[in-house]
Scaffold this active site. Structure first.
Site, mmCIF file in Angstrom:
data_model
loop_
_atom_site.group_PDB
_atom_site.id
_atom_site.type_symbol
_atom_site.label_atom_id
_atom_site.label_comp_id
_atom_site.label_asym_id
_atom_site.label_seq_id
_atom_site.Cartn_x
_atom_site.Cartn_y
_atom_site.Cartn_z
ATOM 1 N N CYS A 141 0.893 -1.190 -0.119
ATOM 2 C CA CYS A 141 -0.003 0.057 0.106
ATOM 3 C C CYS A 141 1.006 1.242 -0.059
ATOM 4 O O CYS A 141 0.681 2.122 -0.763
ATOM 5 C CB CYS A 141 -0.767 -0.014 1.428
ATOM 6 N N HIS A 221 -2.666 5.328 6.272
ATOM 7 C CA HIS A 221 -1.261 5.759 6.469
ATOM 8 C C HIS A 221 -1.030 7.065 6.255
ATOM 9 O O HIS A 221 -2.122 7.673 5.101
ATOM 10 C CB HIS A 221 -0.127 5.217 5.408
#
Ligand SMILES: NC(=O)c1ccc[n+]([C@@H]2O[C@H](COP(=O)([O-])OP(=O)(O)OC[C@H]3O[C@@H](n4cnc5c(N)ncnc54)[C@H](OP(=O)(O)O)[C@@H]3O)[C@@H](O)[C@H]2O)c1
Length: 355
Positions: A141, A221
């Site tokens: 990711c 994130h």
């Protein structure tokens, strides 16, 4: 290849369940089966959705099951053109010999090493590299998010030097009852953190160094990036490059989108499945361009961002589409991936250029 591409999903966790749903939304591929390791609500939900269920290994057996189990992993392998291996980090590599023996294609996820496949993939950067390959790794990711953003500048030869700091989520929502930190942040001591070198498995000549840490949230994130550029740029240049790059959407604190939870709330309000943000969300009003440097902050939704990449990898590896742009557009149309969440793109172009 005639008819739809037959896809199996080995491992129905955070990534596997999303890949299954994304495959089922495409008109050129079909979910043939999904596998489980522990029998619980997750795989029962897959059965409710109508996905054929298989054991995740040939030795696994359960005595009583509320759902029909169609066979073991080997049975599924025999029925598919492509296996998307979404088993846990490090487990997938052990399945490669079985895929190889059966002569099927397999996609691995970012928990595995580049060396497992030799091809690390982000659709908008290196689609062509994956065409007709037997094994491809869709990168993690964070690496996907960094590659998309850096690609927006790298394709213009603007990047002299990129530095990024990643504040990673502590755990995923589905397992927040068993892991995760409270009221702290844990800095990684290793520099560069692994994401910088991993970006270079895709954008091979990019000068990038990353540092990382983990914080006590589970929404996604947050990346801060500082990019030294090869020429003087304006904010208009930078915004235009980001708008032209697929799978990046600009968001604004002035709209009340001030944090990770606001982005996720927006995904909820827009009716996204599982609140998924497939795009990288870049804060437009957090973007500062100063002579030959770009300073920016963006969100990477770890649960979702690699899912469209996996769909494009399926098309590239099977050779059903040789044009990466066309595959990306097709995937994005089917999923509803956008460049703008709240406003028409024409309006945005106009206001940005007049600023
Ligand atoms: N989560 C993320 O944010 C994220 C983002 C990008 C990429 N990835 C990568 O995607 C891959 C999958 O991660 P994930 O987060 O989806 O993991 P996950 O939620 O733990 O799902 C993994 C799935 O594989 C099953 N499994 C585990 N070990 C297995 C084994 N030995 N044989 C068969 N099945 C097994 C698990 O079943 P049980 O749970 O029942 O054991 C589960 O269904 C990893 O490479 C990871 O690094 C993860």
């Amino acid at each position: 290849m005639s008819g739809k591409i037959k896809v199996g999903i080995n491992g129905y966790g955070v990534i596997g369940k999303r890949v299954a749903d994304a495959v089922s939304l495409q008109d050129d591929m079909a979910v043939i089966g999904v596998t489980f390791n522990h029998f619980d609500y997750r795989i029962q939900a897959a059965a409710v959705k109508g996905y054929p269920i298989y054991y995740g290994s040939n030795s696994l057996k359960i005595t009583e099951s509320a759902v029909h189990i169609s066979g073991g992993l080997d049975d599924l392998i025999k029925k598919v053109d492509v296996m998307v291996d979404c088993t846990a980090r490090g487990a997938a590599a052990a399945n490669k010999p079985a895929y190889k023996k059966a002569g099927i294609k397999a996609i691995f996820q970012g928990g595995e090493n580049h060396e497992l496949t030799g091809v690390s993939f982000v659709a908008q950067v290196n689609y062509a590299e994956a065409i007709n390959q037997q094994f491809v790794r869709v990168v993690s990711c964070n690496t996907t998010g960094l590659c998309r953003v850096m690609s927006a500048f790298h394709r213009h030869d603007w990047v002299k030097k990129a530095r990024a700091v990643l504040m990673r989520r502590a755990t995923d929502p589905w397992e927040s009852h068993k892991a995760g930190m409270v009221n702290t942040m844990v800095p990684e001591m290793k520099v560069p953190s692994h994401q910088g070198p991993d970006v270079r498995s895709v954008l091979k000549d990019l000068n990038i160094v990353t540092m990382a840490g983990t914080a006590s949230h589970n929404l996604g994130h947050l990346h801060y990036a500082m990019i030294e550029t090869t020429r003087s740029l304006s904010k208009v240049d930078v915004c235009r490059a980001l708008r032209e790059e697929p799978r990046i959407a600009l968001v604004r604190a002035q709209d009340g989108i001030v944090a990770l939870n606001s982005v996720i709330e927006l995904m909820r309000d827009l009716g996204r499945p599982r609140n998924d943000l497939w795009e990288v969300a870049v804060w437009e009003d957090g973007l500062t361009v100063s002579e030959d440097e770009i300073y920016m902050v963006f969100m990477v939704h770890n649960e979702a961002i690699t899912v469209p990449e996996t769909i494009d990898a399926i098309r590239a590896m099977t050779g059903i589409e040789s044009d990466g742009r066309k595959s990306i557009e097709k995937t994005d149309r089917a999923l509803g991936i956008t460049k703008e969440f709240l406003r028409g793109i024409e309006h945005q172009k106009a206001t940005s250029i007049s600023r």
